[in-house]
Enzyme design. Structure first.
Site, PDB file in Angstrom:
ATOM      1  N   GLU A 245     -38.907  90.707  27.357  1.00 37.09           N
ATOM      2  CA  GLU A 245     -39.770  90.311  26.241  1.00 37.09           C
ATOM      3  C   GLU A 245     -40.127  88.863  26.482  1.00 37.09           C
ATOM      4  O   GLU A 245     -39.299  87.969  26.285  1.00 37.09           O
ATOM      5  CB  GLU A 245     -39.020  90.481  24.909  1.00 37.09           C
ATOM      6  CG  GLU A 245     -38.675  91.918  24.578  1.00 37.09           C
ATOM      7  CD  GLU A 245     -39.907  92.786  24.474  1.00 37.09           C
ATOM      8  OE1 GLU A 245     -40.964  92.294  24.063  1.00 37.09           O
ATOM      9  OE2 GLU A 245     -39.820  93.963  24.862  1.00 37.09           O
ATOM     10  N   CYS A 279     -43.081  84.138  19.682  1.00 37.58           N
ATOM     11  CA  CYS A 279     -43.777  84.742  20.823  1.00 37.58           C
ATOM     12  C   CYS A 279     -45.082  85.375  20.372  1.00 37.58           C
ATOM     13  O   CYS A 279     -46.053  85.393  21.113  1.00 37.58           O
ATOM     14  CB  CYS A 279     -42.873  85.768  21.500  1.00 37.58           C
ATOM     15  SG  CYS A 279     -42.239  87.001  20.375  1.00 37.58           S
TER      16      CYS A 279
HETATM   17  P1  NAD Z   1     -36.027  80.607  28.800  1.00 41.93           P
HETATM   18  O1  NAD Z   1     -36.592  81.591  29.746  1.00 41.93           O
HETATM   19  O2  NAD Z   1     -35.978  79.194  29.210  1.00 41.93           O
HETATM   20  O3  NAD Z   1     -34.532  80.989  28.406  1.00 41.93           O
HETATM   21  C1  NAD Z   1     -34.200  82.240  27.850  1.00 41.93           C
HETATM   22  C2  NAD Z   1     -32.751  82.561  28.150  1.00 41.93           C
HETATM   23  O4  NAD Z   1     -32.602  82.770  29.564  1.00 41.93           O
HETATM   24  C3  NAD Z   1     -31.768  81.454  27.784  1.00 41.93           C
HETATM   25  O5  NAD Z   1     -30.617  82.048  27.235  1.00 41.93           O
HETATM   26  C4  NAD Z   1     -31.460  80.815  29.125  1.00 41.93           C
HETATM   27  O6  NAD Z   1     -30.210  80.166  29.187  1.00 41.93           O
HETATM   28  C5  NAD Z   1     -31.480  82.019  30.041  1.00 41.93           C
HETATM   29  N1  NAD Z   1     -31.725  81.735  31.465  1.00 41.93           N
HETATM   30  C6  NAD Z   1     -32.263  80.636  32.028  1.00 41.93           C
HETATM   31  N2  NAD Z   1     -32.325  80.788  33.381  1.00 41.93           N
HETATM   32  C7  NAD Z   1     -31.827  82.014  33.660  1.00 41.93           C
HETATM   33  C8  NAD Z   1     -31.664  82.766  34.860  1.00 41.93           C
HETATM   34  N3  NAD Z   1     -32.010  82.300  36.039  1.00 41.93           N
HETATM   35  N4  NAD Z   1     -31.151  84.011  34.764  1.00 41.93           N
HETATM   36  C9  NAD Z   1     -30.818  84.540  33.558  1.00 41.93           C
HETATM   37  N5  NAD Z   1     -30.942  83.869  32.397  1.00 41.93           N
HETATM   38  C10 NAD Z   1     -31.450  82.626  32.440  1.00 41.93           C
HETATM   39  O7  NAD Z   1     -36.839  80.788  27.446  1.00 41.93           O
HETATM   40  P2  NAD Z   1     -36.717  79.919  26.112  1.00 41.93           P
HETATM   41  O8  NAD Z   1     -37.370  78.608  26.370  1.00 41.93           O
HETATM   42  O9  NAD Z   1     -35.319  79.964  25.613  1.00 41.93           O
HETATM   43  O10 NAD Z   1     -37.583  80.783  25.085  1.00 41.93           O
HETATM   44  C11 NAD Z   1     -38.938  80.590  24.852  1.00 41.93           C
HETATM   45  C12 NAD Z   1     -39.747  81.699  25.479  1.00 41.93           C
HETATM   46  O11 NAD Z   1     -39.302  82.949  24.997  1.00 41.93           O
HETATM   47  C13 NAD Z   1     -41.215  81.623  25.123  1.00 41.93           C
HETATM   48  O12 NAD Z   1     -41.997  81.847  26.269  1.00 41.93           O
HETATM   49  C14 NAD Z   1     -41.403  82.768  24.155  1.00 41.93           C
HETATM   50  O13 NAD Z   1     -42.702  83.286  24.096  1.00 41.93           O
HETATM   51  C15 NAD Z   1     -40.422  83.759  24.662  1.00 41.93           C
HETATM   52  N6  NAD Z   1     -40.045  84.728  23.622  1.00 41.93           N
HETATM   53  C16 NAD Z   1     -40.481  86.021  23.753  1.00 41.93           C
HETATM   54  C17 NAD Z   1     -40.183  86.942  22.766  1.00 41.93           C
HETATM   55  C18 NAD Z   1     -40.662  88.382  22.860  1.00 41.93           C
HETATM   56  O14 NAD Z   1     -40.125  89.219  22.155  1.00 41.93           O
HETATM   57  N7  NAD Z   1     -41.637  88.687  23.702  1.00 41.93           N
HETATM   58  C19 NAD Z   1     -39.454  86.554  21.645  1.00 41.93           C
HETATM   59  C20 NAD Z   1     -39.057  85.234  21.550  1.00 41.93           C
HETATM   60  C21 NAD Z   1     -39.352  84.335  22.547  1.00 41.93           C
END
Ligand code: NAD
Length: 510
Positions: A245, A279
């Site tokens: 997502e 999002c």
């Molecule tokens: P992010 O990708 O930076 O981090 C998300 C999670 O992934 C965190 O828990 C982080 O620690 C972890 N992570 C980081 N590197 C990783 C790796 N290499 N392997 C596995 N996990 C790893 O995202 P963010 O900044 O926390 O969130 C914002 C983003 O999330 C925005 O782009 C937003 O649109 C999206 N989002 C999407 C939805 C949806 O349902 N489509 C909902 C909410 C947020």
């Protein structure tokens, strides 16, 4: 202001991160970054626990979720204190968006899982001597990785679904908001979930990557496109399923016959609630020329009424994660430099101490600007005038994202037709930001916005393997298609093939 600061490693050699409130800079304690060895140990415990948990009845699981729901309702203020402290959201917003969604998810899956996951038999069109049973078997151990924008709801909702489907869960919440993830652990403990069926892993990308690489049975990831891609590659190499997502750049199409009062109020809510850190927030508006002036005027008026601040009642909260405010500023500056007009906001709020960006309305924008192409994830509403609805559809589809979007028109049929023309995973007519809240709706993006779908029947079954079990009905001594192969049998089969698939009678039989 950095909101997650590295500290000296702990005595056990783990990295440590200090957390700071985005609202007022208050110290929120620290977390240890769990290592690959910690994650491996947790997966081992989860795998053991998953065996017994997978054998519990759905009614037993339901009772646990119901206890969790009661606990959440009775202790809502304690939950809100943590979420608000960690994110700087207005309290009413955290209540409306995080807790209402969480209560609904707990109740929906507690009540509906039994019917959704019950064994099903399907009538067979050809092999009528067999019976087909579909049985939804738990996958085993699910890794859930979540972001910081709805740190409680986005952690709880997939967890509840995976647990109801009979799996053990390892949750890795965002390092920016780990305390809200800890609330999920606390809630399930209070509800009496057996040990190790749910475990929380604190840490950043290191811990997340270790979870993805660690040998779980499925990953449910919510976060950015960049990280999602890495997760997908790793899951592909292990041949394990994942749902992703990811980000969005949701378009809003305002037709000439829209109720402009409602559309303007919707635009303001869609762009500025949760400070635009949603999002499925409204990230770009296409308004048909004939009504553009009136719509824009109403949007600016409604934006001026919004309250922002650290104390008392407010509408627009903090930017939760420090670096995000730099992305927001860069998008606004790029738009300004390319000729956009700032009709409201356009700067950090000078009256606030914490990380607050003013709700901002931009006009005179086009697709040459970053704010119309890249996810801003902040309280910015760019409005673009279009000749007609076909131009709006074409521009809405000119995006690498395809998460959600909205259409505003008094003609609901036409609204649905326009919605179908948009390449997005979900669409809304005359409303916005509800696709995730409609629990029954399968939710998931197209293009770079994601892979697979979560929520509802589709999402719940996604935490299972739909095992097909074919049962022979009559127990004859042999089957016609078994050995031996003989020329006579071949001739009969050819005649049968012709009858079944080459004649009108055959079409009735198959
Ligand atoms: P992010 O990708 O930076 O981090 C998300 C999670 O992934 C965190 O828990 C982080 O620690 C972890 N992570 C980081 N590197 C990783 C790796 N290499 N392997 C596995 N996990 C790893 O995202 P963010 O900044 O926390 O969130 C914002 C983003 O999330 C925005 O782009 C937003 O649109 C999206 N989002 C999407 C939805 C949806 O349902 N489509 C909902 C909410 C947020």
């Amino acid at each position: 202001m950095a909101l997650v600061e590295p500290l000296e490693p702990s005595a056990g050699g783990r990295r440590r991160l200090r957390l700071v409130s985005p609202a007022d800079g208050e110290d929120l304690g620290e977390i240890e970054v769990q290592t690959a060895a910690d994650v491996q140990a947790a997966i081992g415990r989860a795998r053991k626990a998953s065996i017994e948990w997978g054998e519990t009845s759905i009614d037993e699981r339901r009772r646990i979720l119901e206890r969790a729901l009661r606990h959440l309702v009775h202790h809502q203020d304690e939950f809100l204190d943590v979420i608000v402290g960690e994110t700087g959201k207005p309290r009413e917003e955290a209540l409306a968006m995080e807790l209402v969604g969480a209560c609904d998810a707990l109740q929906f899956y507690a009540r509906r899982a039994k019917a959704i996951l019950a064994d099903r038999t399907l009538p067979l069109h050809l092999l009528k001597t067999k019976r087909l049973l579909i049985s939804y078997r738990p996958l085993g151990v699910i890794g859930i990785i979540t972001p910081w924008n709805f740190p409680f709801l986005l952690a709880l909702n997939p967890t509840v679904q995976a647990l109801m489907a009979g799996n053990a869960v390892l949750l890795k919440p965002s390092e920016v908001t780990p305390h809200s993830g800890r609330l999920v652990e606390h809630l399930l403990e209070q509800a009496g979930l057996p040990p190790d069926v749910f475990q929380l892993l604190t840490g950043d990308g290191e811990t997340g990557a270790a979870l993805v690489e660690g040998g779980v049975d499925k990953i449910c990831f919510t976060g950015s496109v960049e990280t999602g891609r890495k997760v997908a590659v790793e899951c592909a190499s292990q041949l394990i399923p994942c749902t992703l997502e990811l980000g969005g750049k949701d378009p809003m199409i305002v037709c000439a016959d829209a109720d402009l009062e409602r559309a303007a109020a919707g635009a303001v809510f869609g762009a500025f609630s949760n400070s635009g850190q949603v999002c499925i927030s409204t990230e770009r508006v296409y308004v048909v020329e004939d009504v553009a002036d009136a719509f824009q005027r109403k949007v600016v008026e409604k934006t001026a009424e919004l309250r922002q601040g650290e104390a008392g009642e407010s509408d627009v909260g903090a930017i939760i994660h420090g670096p995000q405010i730099e992305v927001i500023e860069a998008h606004v500056e790029d738009a300004r430099a390319r000729g956009a007009q700032v009709l409201a906001g356009g700067r950090r709020n000078p009256d606030c101490q914490g990380l607050y960006y003013e709700p901002t309305v931009l006009a005179g924008v086009d697709h040459g600007m970053r704010v119309m192409r890249e996810e801003t994830f902040g309280p910015i509403l760019p409005i673009m005038r279009v000749r007609d609805e076909s131009e709006a559809i074409q521009l809405a589809n000119e995006s690498r994202y395809g998460l959600s979007g909205s259409v505003w028109t008094r003609d609901k049929r036409r609204g649905v037709a326009i919605a179908k023309a948009i390449g997005a995973g979900s669409m809304v007519v005359n409303d916005c930001m509800v696709s995730y809240a409609v629990t029954e709706a399968p939710f998931g993006g197209r293009k770079e916005s994601g892979l697979g779908q979560v929520n509802g029947e589709t999402g719940l079954r996604g935490y299972c393997h739909a095992q097909s079990i074919v049962v022979d009905r009559f127990g004859t001594k042999s089957e016609y298609l078994w050995f031996p192969y003989r020329a006579r049998k071949g001739r009969r089969l050819r005649r049968l093939l012709k009858l079944l698939w080459g004649t009108p009678l055959g079409r009735l039989l198959t």
